[in-house]
Design a protein around this motif. Sequence first.
Motif, short mmCIF file in Angstrom:
data_model
loop_
_atom_site.label_atom_id
_atom_site.label_comp_id
_atom_site.label_asym_id
_atom_site.label_seq_id
_atom_site.Cartn_x
_atom_site.Cartn_y
_atom_site.Cartn_z
N PHE A 1 8.76 61.43 -44.79
CA PHE A 1 8.25 61.69 -46.14
C PHE A 1 6.96 62.50 -46.17
O PHE A 1 6.62 63.08 -47.20
N GLY A 2 6.17 62.47 -45.11
CA GLY A 2 4.87 63.13 -45.14
C GLY A 2 3.75 62.14 -45.40
O GLY A 2 3.94 60.92 -45.40
N GLU A 3 2.55 62.71 -45.64
CA GLU A 3 1.34 61.87 -45.67
C GLU A 3 1.33 60.89 -46.85
O GLU A 3 0.58 59.91 -46.83
N ARG A 4 2.12 61.12 -47.87
CA ARG A 4 2.18 60.18 -48.99
C ARG A 4 3.46 59.34 -48.92
O ARG A 4 4.09 59.03 -49.93
N ALA A 5 3.80 58.95 -47.73
CA ALA A 5 5.07 58.24 -47.49
C ALA A 5 5.17 56.95 -48.30
O ALA A 5 6.22 56.64 -48.85
N LYS A 6 4.08 56.22 -48.39
CA LYS A 6 4.13 54.89 -49.02
C LYS A 6 4.54 54.96 -50.49
O LYS A 6 4.97 53.95 -51.06
N GLU A 7 4.38 56.12 -51.12
CA GLU A 7 4.76 56.27 -52.51
C GLU A 7 6.25 56.58 -52.67
O GLU A 7 6.77 56.58 -53.79
N GLN A 8 6.93 56.86 -51.55
CA GLN A 8 8.27 57.42 -51.64
C GLN A 8 9.38 56.52 -51.11
O GLN A 8 10.55 56.91 -51.12
N TYR A 9 9.03 55.35 -50.61
CA TYR A 9 10.06 54.41 -50.15
C TYR A 9 9.52 53.00 -50.24
O TYR A 9 8.31 52.78 -50.42
N SER B 1 6.57 51.55 -35.71
CA SER B 1 7.70 52.48 -35.57
C SER B 1 8.21 52.90 -36.94
O SER B 1 8.45 54.08 -37.19
N ALA B 2 8.39 51.93 -37.82
CA ALA B 2 8.89 52.23 -39.16
C ALA B 2 7.91 53.10 -39.94
O ALA B 2 8.30 54.03 -40.66
N GLU B 3 6.62 52.81 -39.81
CA GLU B 3 5.62 53.58 -40.54
C GLU B 3 5.52 55.02 -40.02
O GLU B 3 5.39 55.96 -40.81
N ASN B 4 5.60 55.19 -38.71
CA ASN B 4 5.55 56.54 -38.16
C ASN B 4 6.82 57.32 -38.48
O ASN B 4 6.77 58.53 -38.73
N PHE B 5 7.97 56.63 -38.48
CA PHE B 5 9.21 57.28 -38.90
C PHE B 5 9.07 57.75 -40.35
O PHE B 5 9.42 58.90 -40.68
N ALA B 6 8.59 56.88 -41.22
CA ALA B 6 8.44 57.24 -42.63
C ALA B 6 7.45 58.38 -42.82
O ALA B 6 7.65 59.25 -43.67
N LEU B 7 6.39 58.38 -42.03
CA LEU B 7 5.41 59.46 -42.12
C LEU B 7 6.04 60.80 -41.75
O LEU B 7 5.78 61.82 -42.39
#
Length: 543
Positions: free
Chosen positions: A238-246, A229-235
Amino acid sequence: MESEDGAPSPAAFRPAAPYAGSTLAATRPITNPSNLVTSLFPTNNGPAGPTPTGAEAGLIATAASYPMQAHPDHLMGPASLPKPASEDFDIFKYWGNLSPWYSVPSFGLDSSPLVPDGCRVTALHFLHRHGARYPTTSPDKSVGPAGLAGRLHDAVVAGKNWSASGELDFLNDWVWRLGADILTPFGREQMFKLGVDIRIKYGFLLNNFTESQTLPVFRTESQDRMRSSAENFALGFFGERAKEQYLASITVEAHGFNNTLSPYYTCPNSFNATKAYRQNPVLKVWIPKYLKDTLPRIQNMLEGFELTYADVFTMQTTCAYETVALGYSAFCGLFTQEEWEGFEYAWDIYFWYDSGWGSPTARGLGLGYVKELVARLTSTPITTHDSTTNSTLDDNPITFPLGNSLYVDATHETVVLNILTALNLSSFTTTGPPPGDHIPETRSFIASQVVPFGTNVQFQVLACDATPDPQIRIILNDGVVPLEGLGECPYQKDGMCPVDIFVAAEKQVLQETDWSWACKGDWTIPPGTEWNTTTGDCPPRPA
């Protein structure tokens, strides 16, 4: 079909197929794909082209009207019901915590989530439930939708042939297609869209992180559906590069770990049958009452397999689960509008007494999150860890930052309800505990409005021209929640309360609530409705 005398002929019974009730499942993901040649599928192949970013959105402050969430995408309800339903009947809103979240027009205030005139949002504390999931695993393999399917199949395998007819004819070929515990595809979409939704409404709050050159911290738990849920929310956010932004703070959801987003594991009384599960005696009254005529009607369509009230309730539950997993369920068309209203009310009973204002452990369970919220609102570190707060994480300014303009926490519906109870939001209690013998004409607590799949709470912090003090308001599934009566919070048409008054009220809750006694104390209460609470408190500790 009619008989020779013109009378309708009884529906023919068709024997159940040998596979009826069996489990059908696909294996995903593929663990060793034969065509996985990574060198042939480079991810950095060619120029990306121009990538300038635009200014951040802020619909919550700029739009003339607010986008409300109505019918869920990709889900289909029944073409008809056994009896005609009212024109405004929406079956998706009658599934309690299994309903997809929808915008609630009002919790008593004629106000929009849009920023009130003369105000601006300075911070958002966002709390949400996971998206739609498959049924949770039960230690008793005979109960729930999967349990009903298993018993139907076991009967066929044992030679105890059964057959269904009429509206239930589909059961003869029905198989169990659902997984367990994890998000469904629709649930993943819910979280992605929720992330997009919050970015469009509150994206401007990211400017503060750009100025400070820091990343926001989003919290969730280790359980699969919570991480997903958290990963899909972040996606979505933030978009496809979510992991770089939070920064993802994934807390451990297990016994022995303090965790405000899954507080029950450090609260033994929440699993104690003499103290918890207070919904069960009330449901034992309500379910046979509202299904009194339904059980014989459904049983008349099924020969060779005796149904119980629990089985018929499970069929309604299966409708909801299959719909949010597969997009459609034939079970939905078996029940009338009145029967769906009874089903919805059963979930009102369940969550009021299990996790909300009628539960003697609810306030204790939500207490830790309230302490964290106060710390964030006041930019003051937590000094005493005497409930479910995690000192390792909360005492570290990297994992629990203060002074940020955006916080996002993902949790379960029971915990959202624990938190709303601990916050002392009394507007949900005005009609009192739900009785087990009838549906009250008015209800201040409706489960599908408060704890559906994807339920979300916006804690808006505002600066307003008309007052020097920062304001706060709470928006639950797009409905503004009245704060009048919370401590010294006054009536305000847009649901605002000065932050310092709100914080003072919550500090009083923290002071008055004895977490150790609520969660570990040896207190006793009689079963059923012989004892009630409307504050989520247990009996007080003896003097």
